[in-house]
Scaffold this active site. Structure first.
Site, short mmCIF file in Angstrom:
data_model
loop_
_atom_site.label_atom_id
_atom_site.label_comp_id
_atom_site.label_asym_id
_atom_site.label_seq_id
_atom_site.Cartn_x
_atom_site.Cartn_y
_atom_site.Cartn_z
N HIS A 150 -7.66 -6.38 -0.69
CA HIS A 150 -6.03 -5.57 -0.74
C HIS A 150 -4.61 -5.98 0.24
O HIS A 150 -3.68 -5.39 0.44
CB HIS A 150 -6.80 -4.61 -0.12
CG HIS A 150 -5.69 -2.98 -0.30
ND1 HIS A 150 -4.88 -2.54 -1.49
CD2 HIS A 150 -4.96 -2.49 0.55
CE1 HIS A 150 -4.19 -1.78 -1.23
NE2 HIS A 150 -3.92 -1.26 -0.06
N ASP A 175 0.93 -1.10 -0.18
CA ASP A 175 0.41 -0.17 -0.48
C ASP A 175 0.55 0.91 0.10
O ASP A 175 1.99 1.46 -0.56
CB ASP A 175 -0.81 0.11 1.34
CG ASP A 175 -1.73 1.42 1.47
OD1 ASP A 175 -3.20 1.32 0.32
OD2 ASP A 175 -2.03 2.17 1.77
N TYR A 227 -1.67 11.68 1.85
CA TYR A 227 -2.94 11.99 0.41
C TYR A 227 -2.47 13.22 0.44
O TYR A 227 -2.18 13.61 -0.89
CB TYR A 227 -3.74 11.26 0.91
CG TYR A 227 -4.34 9.87 1.65
CD1 TYR A 227 -4.43 8.54 -0.15
CD2 TYR A 227 -4.09 9.09 2.57
CE1 TYR A 227 -4.34 7.45 0.64
CE2 TYR A 227 -4.27 7.80 1.97
CZ TYR A 227 -4.47 6.72 1.54
OH TYR A 227 -4.92 5.07 1.61
#
Length: 351
Positions: free
Chosen positions: A331, A163, A275
């Site tokens: 994921h 990730d 982010y």
């Protein structure tokens, strides 16, 4: 700032505002239905879950990095004279997401799983909150890895990442090929592929809604903390994003991840600022994005956030490339099907 960059920034804010408006309505309705006290009633967790201190996972350590002055926390397993395997976690996780690998590879490696900048017991740079996003740009994150390797007493490593940790690992391998012997990334595409894929595949654009939402101030922090960090429970055990193996993540595991963000003095903004920084800093050029070390990509094909199609074309950037898709894995592939992932890693590392 160029005109193209200004237009791109405006589009990001437009999409972020759209998703923010939707989320505000959903959050307001949830607060009305379940009560404001429940919505804002997250608890600060004073006591550590026992699983975080399991001696079978290794020993806890701390190191202060020279350039940033930040104190990094890590868990290490295996003898110091063995080669370094450095494991970088994603969002919303911590070092604990590598618990299976710490136990499995300790006989062959010095396996080290740190809390990344702003996570868990690793310090977060000031200023805290939304204004601190510039301290989470990619050059800061890759420099952390460079200094960690040196501080641990090594000149290179086998880099394993998932990730957000995987995005840091990709960039690190591009910029510091001499420090990476082998690279293993899980459910994260090469940076030269993701941006283009996002603009040409609406299905992936739709799945990436949270990346735009996280550009906004204060709202993402409120969402993550609402209903006592219920988002973390849904992330790992929910229908859309959660692990497909029902027993892969226990209730104690969930508490371990919640403790990362709810321990005394925790700063949830640090994790979200990854982010923010990714969308507020200029993208790097596609040129010079080759990864020269042998690279293994492991991908759970039931990823609710990132499509399997993001793996296509990776060999253009990575000459020595191996792809292994894990059927039925989410994921969180290394936690969802740890035995399968460990087997893939072990066989590839032997080669």
């Amino acid at each position: 700032m160029s005109l193209a960059r200004m237009i791109q920034s405006a589009m990001v804010w437009l999409v972020a505002s759209f998703y923010g408006s939707i989320m505000l309505v959903i959050m307001t309705l949830s607060a009305i239905r379940r009560g404001p006290r429940a919505f804002f009633g997250y608890k600060v967790r004073q006591d550590r879950p026992k699983c975080l201190d399991d001696p079978d996972l290794g020993t806890h350590g701390y190191v202060r990095l020279e350039s940033s002055g930040l104190r990094f926390h890590y868990v290490a397993a295996g003898e110091r004279d063995k080669p370094l395997m450095l494991c970088l976690h994603g969002f919303p996780e911590c070092w604990y997401s590598w618990r299976h690998q710490l136990k499995e590879f300790r006989n062959s490696y010095r396996v080290v799983a740190p809390d990344l900048r702003g996570y868990g017991e690793t310090e977060s740079p000031q200023p805290f909150g939304y204004r601190g996003w510039p301290n989470f740009s990619m050059p800061h994150l890759t420099n952390d890895v460079r200094e960690l390797i040196a501080a641990l007493g090594y000149s290179s490593c086998t880099l394993v990442a998932h990730d957000w940790g995987g995005m840091v690992a990709w960039n690190f391998a591009i910029d510091h090929p001499d420090l990476v012997d082998k690279l293993i990334v899980m459910n994260i595409p090469h940076p030269g592929i993701f941006a283009k894929y996002l603009t040409t595949h609406f299905s992936q654009f739709r799945r990436s809604w949270y990346m735009f939402l996280f550009q906004l101030p204060w709202l993402p922090e409120t969402l993550v903390k609402s209903f006592d960090f219920e988002m973390i429970t849904d992330t790992f055990k929910g229908k859309e994003m959660g692990c497909r193996c029902s027993d892969a993540i226990t209730d104690e595991d969930i508490e371990a991840f919640k403790y990362t963000f709810a321990r005394p003095g925790a700063n949830i903004s640090g994790a979200i600022n990854y982010y923010r920084a990714s969308r507020k800093t200029p993208p790097r050029s596609y040129r010079g994005m080759k990864v020269t070390c042998p690279t293994l990509m492991i991908w759970g094909d039931q990823d609710g956030a990132l499509e399997v199609g993001l793996t296509e074309g990776t060999d253009k950037f990575v000459p020595d490339f191996t792809l292994k898709v894990v059927p039925g894995a989410s994921h969180w592939v290394q936690q969802d099907q740890p035995e399968v992932v460990i087997g893939i890693m072990r066989d590839w590392l032997k080669e």
